[in-house]
Each structure stands twice: as C-alpha cells, then as structure tokens.
Design a protein around this motif. Structure first.
Motif, PDB file in Angstrom:
ATOM      1  N   ALA A  26      -3.353 -31.464 -15.977  1.00 43.60           N
ATOM      2  CA  ALA A  26      -4.180 -30.641 -16.864  1.00 43.60           C
ATOM      3  C   ALA A  26      -5.615 -31.128 -16.881  1.00 43.60           C
ATOM      4  O   ALA A  26      -6.561 -30.329 -16.849  1.00 43.60           O
ATOM      5  CB  ALA A  26      -3.594 -30.657 -18.277  1.00 43.60           C
ATOM      6  N   ALA A  27      -5.798 -32.451 -16.931  1.00 41.03           N
ATOM      7  CA  ALA A  27      -7.153 -33.011 -16.936  1.00 41.03           C
ATOM      8  C   ALA A  27      -7.876 -32.688 -15.637  1.00 41.03           C
ATOM      9  O   ALA A  27      -9.063 -32.317 -15.639  1.00 41.03           O
ATOM     10  CB  ALA A  27      -7.096 -34.519 -17.152  1.00 41.03           C
ATOM     11  N   ALA A  28      -7.165 -32.824 -14.508  1.00 46.10           N
ATOM     12  CA  ALA A  28      -7.781 -32.528 -13.215  1.00 46.10           C
ATOM     13  C   ALA A  28      -8.131 -31.048 -13.104  1.00 46.10           C
ATOM     14  O   ALA A  28      -9.203 -30.681 -12.602  1.00 46.10           O
ATOM     15  CB  ALA A  28      -6.839 -32.942 -12.084  1.00 46.10           C
ATOM     16  N   ALA A  34     -14.264 -26.714 -14.961  1.00 39.76           N
ATOM     17  CA  ALA A  34     -15.543 -26.933 -15.643  1.00 39.76           C
ATOM     18  C   ALA A  34     -16.656 -27.255 -14.645  1.00 39.76           C
ATOM     19  O   ALA A  34     -17.783 -26.735 -14.752  1.00 39.76           O
ATOM     20  CB  ALA A  34     -15.402 -28.055 -16.664  1.00 39.76           C
ATOM     21  N   LEU A  35     -16.369 -28.103 -13.661  1.00 33.81           N
ATOM     22  CA  LEU A  35     -17.386 -28.449 -12.663  1.00 33.81           C
ATOM     23  C   LEU A  35     -17.768 -27.241 -11.824  1.00 33.81           C
ATOM     24  O   LEU A  35     -18.952 -27.034 -11.523  1.00 33.81           O
ATOM     25  CB  LEU A  35     -16.870 -29.580 -11.770  1.00 33.81           C
ATOM     26  N   ALA A  36     -16.772 -26.441 -11.447  1.00 37.92           N
ATOM     27  CA  ALA A  36     -17.063 -25.236 -10.673  1.00 37.92           C
ATOM     28  C   ALA A  36     -17.918 -24.261 -11.481  1.00 37.92           C
ATOM     29  O   ALA A  36     -18.846 -23.632 -10.951  1.00 37.92           O
ATOM     30  CB  ALA A  36     -15.772 -24.567 -10.231  1.00 37.92           C
ATOM     31  N   ALA A  37     -17.614 -24.149 -12.787  1.00 34.60           N
ATOM     32  CA  ALA A  37     -18.396 -23.247 -13.643  1.00 34.60           C
ATOM     33  C   ALA A  37     -19.831 -23.744 -13.796  1.00 34.60           C
ATOM     34  O   ALA A  37     -20.784 -22.959 -13.740  1.00 34.60           O
ATOM     35  CB  ALA A  37     -17.728 -23.130 -15.012  1.00 34.60           C
ATOM     36  N   LEU A  38     -19.997 -25.052 -13.972  1.00 40.50           N
ATOM     37  CA  LEU A  38     -21.344 -25.609 -14.111  1.00 40.50           C
ATOM     38  C   LEU A  38     -22.155 -25.445 -12.826  1.00 40.50           C
ATOM     39  O   LEU A  38     -23.377 -25.254 -12.870  1.00 40.50           O
ATOM     40  CB  LEU A  38     -21.260 -27.089 -14.488  1.00 40.50           C
ATOM     41  N   ALA A  39     -21.460 -25.523 -11.691  1.00 39.99           N
ATOM     42  CA  ALA A  39     -22.145 -25.410 -10.403  1.00 39.99           C
ATOM     43  C   ALA A  39     -22.165 -23.977  -9.892  1.00 39.99           C
ATOM     44  O   ALA A  39     -22.427 -23.749  -8.706  1.00 39.99           O
ATOM     45  CB  ALA A  39     -21.466 -26.317  -9.384  1.00 39.99           C
ATOM     46  N   ALA A  40     -21.919 -23.010 -10.774  1.00 37.00           N
ATOM     47  CA  ALA A  40     -21.853 -21.607 -10.358  1.00 37.00           C
ATOM     48  C   ALA A  40     -23.085 -21.148  -9.572  1.00 37.00           C
ATOM     49  O   ALA A  40     -22.941 -20.466  -8.548  1.00 37.00           O
ATOM     50  CB  ALA A  40     -21.625 -20.710 -11.586  1.00 37.00           C
ATOM     51  N   VAL A 286      -4.211 -23.485 -21.100  1.00 36.84           N
ATOM     52  CA  VAL A 286      -3.078 -24.411 -20.964  1.00 36.84           C
ATOM     53  C   VAL A 286      -3.585 -25.841 -20.794  1.00 36.84           C
ATOM     54  O   VAL A 286      -3.061 -26.772 -21.427  1.00 36.84           O
ATOM     55  CB  VAL A 286      -2.192 -24.002 -19.770  1.00 36.84           C
ATOM     56  N   ALA A 287      -4.611 -26.032 -19.965  1.00 38.12           N
ATOM     57  CA  ALA A 287      -5.144 -27.376 -19.746  1.00 38.12           C
ATOM     58  C   ALA A 287      -5.702 -27.970 -21.032  1.00 38.12           C
ATOM     59  O   ALA A 287      -5.432 -29.135 -21.360  1.00 38.12           O
ATOM     60  CB  ALA A 287      -6.226 -27.332 -18.663  1.00 38.12           C
ATOM     61  N   VAL A 288      -6.462 -27.187 -21.780  1.00 37.00           N
ATOM     62  CA  VAL A 288      -7.037 -27.692 -23.034  1.00 37.00           C
ATOM     63  C   VAL A 288      -5.940 -28.021 -24.045  1.00 37.00           C
ATOM     64  O   VAL A 288      -5.978 -29.056 -24.716  1.00 37.00           O
ATOM     65  CB  VAL A 288      -8.026 -26.667 -23.623  1.00 37.00           C
ATOM     66  N   ASN A 289      -4.934 -27.157 -24.153  1.00 44.70           N
ATOM     67  CA  ASN A 289      -3.856 -27.407 -25.108  1.00 44.70           C
ATOM     68  C   ASN A 289      -3.020 -28.619 -24.724  1.00 44.70           C
ATOM     69  O   ASN A 289      -2.604 -29.396 -25.596  1.00 44.70           O
ATOM     70  CB  ASN A 289      -2.964 -26.169 -25.222  1.00 44.70           C
ATOM     71  N   VAL A 290      -2.760 -28.800 -23.434  1.00 44.34           N
ATOM     72  CA  VAL A 290      -2.000 -29.978 -22.991  1.00 44.34           C
ATOM     73  C   VAL A 290      -2.787 -31.253 -23.296  1.00 44.34           C
ATOM     74  O   VAL A 290      -2.221 -32.246 -23.779  1.00 44.34           O
ATOM     75  CB  VAL A 290      -1.678 -29.880 -21.485  1.00 44.34           C
ATOM     76  N   LEU A 291      -4.083 -31.231 -23.035  1.00 47.56           N
ATOM     77  CA  LEU A 291      -4.903 -32.404 -23.342  1.00 47.56           C
ATOM     78  C   LEU A 291      -4.961 -32.655 -24.847  1.00 47.56           C
ATOM     79  O   LEU A 291      -4.963 -33.805 -25.298  1.00 47.56           O
ATOM     80  CB  LEU A 291      -6.314 -32.215 -22.783  1.00 47.56           C
ATOM     81  N   GLY A 292      -4.999 -31.593 -25.626  1.00 46.78           N
ATOM     82  CA  GLY A 292      -4.978 -31.749 -27.076  1.00 46.78           C
ATOM     83  C   GLY A 292      -3.688 -32.391 -27.560  1.00 46.78           C
ATOM     84  O   GLY A 292      -3.697 -33.274 -28.424  1.00 46.78           O
ATOM     85  N   ASP A 293      -2.554 -31.962 -26.994  1.00 43.83           N
ATOM     86  CA  ASP A 293      -1.270 -32.565 -27.355  1.00 43.83           C
ATOM     87  C   ASP A 293      -1.228 -34.035 -26.961  1.00 43.83           C
ATOM     88  O   ASP A 293      -0.697 -34.879 -27.697  1.00 43.83           O
ATOM     89  CB  ASP A 293      -0.124 -31.816 -26.671  1.00 43.83           C
ATOM     90  N   THR A 294      -1.792 -34.361 -25.784  1.00 43.15           N
ATOM     91  CA  THR A 294      -1.812 -35.752 -25.338  1.00 43.15           C
ATOM     92  C   THR A 294      -2.654 -36.616 -26.274  1.00 43.15           C
ATOM     93  O   THR A 294      -2.253 -37.727 -26.651  1.00 43.15           O
ATOM     94  CB  THR A 294      -2.367 -35.837 -23.905  1.00 43.15           C
TER      95      THR A 294
END
Length: 306
Positions: A26-28, A34-40, A286-294
């Motif tokens: 999820a973190a990866a 996020a990196l792809a969006a920033l480098a759009a 899903v990635a944000v929620n999984v990281l939040g649970d962690t």
C-alpha cells in the motif's frame, strides 16, 4: 513527546509496517501514484486543460492492449480526444490536493477546539461538544451540495468553475472538523490527568505553555491516524461531488469528473474512460486506508509491543 519519543514512534511504525506485506504494498502504491501525479507536467504527453490540443478524430481510442489503439495514447482517449493517461495524472494530482488541503483545514479547526474543550472543560467543553454533535449529524455531501449550489446560483457556473478547487477544499474542510476535535478532546482529557501536567501546573506554567509543550506533542499519534482516514474521506467526497456535477468542471479533470465523463459510454463499449480513473481512485483510497490501519495499530499503546 520529545524528539527521542518521536523517533521511537517512527521506528515502531516502520517495524510494524515491515511485518505486514500488505502495508508495504500500500505504501509503495500510494508513493508511486503520488509521485506520478506530482510529476504530471513532465510525464503527461498532453495538457488536459488545453481544449485546443484535442482532436475529435482521436476520440474514443481504446487502451494499448486492445485492437484499434494508438501508440500515442497508452490508456486510450475520451469522447473529446483527450489522452486518458494525461488526464488521470493531472486528475489524481487535483484529487490528492483537495484531500490534503481539506484535511489541513479540518485539523486547523478541530485540534485547537478539541484541546480547549478537553483542557478547560465545563461550559466551554459542553458548547464545543454540542456544536460538533450538530455538525456530525449533517451529511458532508448534503452540506457540500447546498453550499456549491448556492455559489453556483449566486456567482454563475463560469465563476464556480474558476473557484472550484478552493471551494471544494473549504467546504469539505469545514464539514468534517469534529472528527479531529473529538479525538483531540478525548486524548487531552487523558493527558491532562497525568503527573507531568500536574507538576507543570504546580510549578506555575501557563495554560498555553502546558497545552503547547506537554499535551499537544503527546496526542499527535491518534491525530495522525485520524488525518490519514480523513484524507481518504475527503478524496472520496470530492469524487462524489464531481461525479454529481457539483464539484470540478469537466475542463478541470479530477478522478471524479473523469469517471463521470465516461459513465454514459460504458454500455457503448467505451468502458476505459470510466474504469481506469475508477481503478486509480480505488487504489488511492485502499492504500490510504491500509496505511491508516497500520498507523492505528502501530501507535496503539494497548497492543503488545512488536
């Protein structure tokens, strides 16, 4: 929480996450998106905001793995001839921006109110608690729909289009601050009863100094967890509003507007215009929620140390 305490918390989160392959994936995934969006601007082959760059002859081209695709458009195009990959990159950046800034507003309002309510108590606590209860009883989407509809009626659709991003940030931010306030209040009540806070009072420390130095640093862990879950909620709220036509205009693609733009084309076989932005949105949430649970599990002192 001293610098050493912060480092220990970070080490605990890292160790806890390394023991969960799902958290690492999820973190990866979130980092890559996020990196792809920033480098759009560097990655995208087309500016999705420039309507003059679209060619209607390129409309509705499928992704590269389907017959009839064009190598210039890896993920295909929409009904306007807009490159879908470029639109998803820019749209993800807008969605993440709205989510992060809206949560920043929620935290800026909710944390101070929660600290005051928990530390001062009495009538102040009761007033803040009741205001938060009233706010939570109202649906975020309903409040956003009403606010954006009023702005559209008062300023017109063109003005709303120009101010869509800041308005969404403001509306979503103002709608959900009670989550931070309630968490901060509960944590402050626990922290204020501890010996080190009582000792600071006995030594004559001011209330503001006690809150700033002894309480706030020690309640950051649950607030960080709330922030991660709220980012996911804010992104989803923006997508829902844009899908309903009350968020960003079609000329400013977010994930919600992209999903909406291709919704009517699904049954015509042009499924990728909606499906690919939808999968991107699901991946982010899903990635944000999984990281939040962690984070919640790693920072929960009631769990057995790992």
């Amino acid at each position: 929480m001293s610098g050493e305490g912060a480092r220990e918390a970070l080490a605990s989160v890292r160790a806890f996450g390394l023991g969960r392959p799902g958290s690492m994936v999820a973190a990866a995934l979130l980092a890559a998106i996020a990196l792809a969006a920033l480098a759009a601007p560097l990655i995208a082959t087309q500016n999705p905001f420039d309507l003059a760059s679209f060619d209607v002859l390129d409309a509705d081209l499928p992704p590269f793995w389907l017959s009839g695709s064009d190598p210039r458009f890896l993920l295909g195009t929409d009904s306007q001839g807009r490159d879908l990959l470029s639109a998803i990159l820019y749209g993800t950046r807008i969605s993440l921006t709205v989510g992060v800034l809206a949560v920043a507003i929620q935290a800026a309002i909710g944390i101070p109110l929660g600290l005051v309510a928990g530390y001062v108590g009495g009538l102040v606590d009761s007033i803040i608690a009741r205001v938060a209860d009233v706010q939570l009883s109202l649906s975020t989407l309903i409040l956003a729909i009403i606010a954006l509809a009023l702005v559209r009626a008062g300023l017109g659709g063109e003005t709303l289009g120009r101010l869509a991003v800041p308005l969404l940030v403001l509306v979503i931010g103002l709608a959900e601050w009670p989550y931070f306030a309630r968490t901060a209040r509960a944590a402050t009540l626990v922290e204020a009863a501890k010996d080190h806070v009582r000792a600071a009072k006995a030594l004559g420390a001011s209330d503001s100094a006690i809150v700033r130095r002894h309480i706030l640093p020690n309640i950051l862990s649950p607030l960080i967890v709330v922030a991660t879950t709220q980012v996911a909620g804010a992104i989803m709220a923006e997508a829902a509003l844009s899908f309903l036509g009350l968020g960003l205009p079609i000329t400013q693609p977010s994930l919600g507007t992209l999903i909406r733009s291709g919704y009517d084309l699904i049954f015509a076989g042009i499924w990728w215009v909606t499906a690919l932005p939808g999968l991107t949105l699901v991946g982010v949430l899903v990635a944000v929620n999984v990281l939040g649970d962690t984070l919640r599990d790693a920072l929960d002192p009631r769990l057995t140390p790992r």
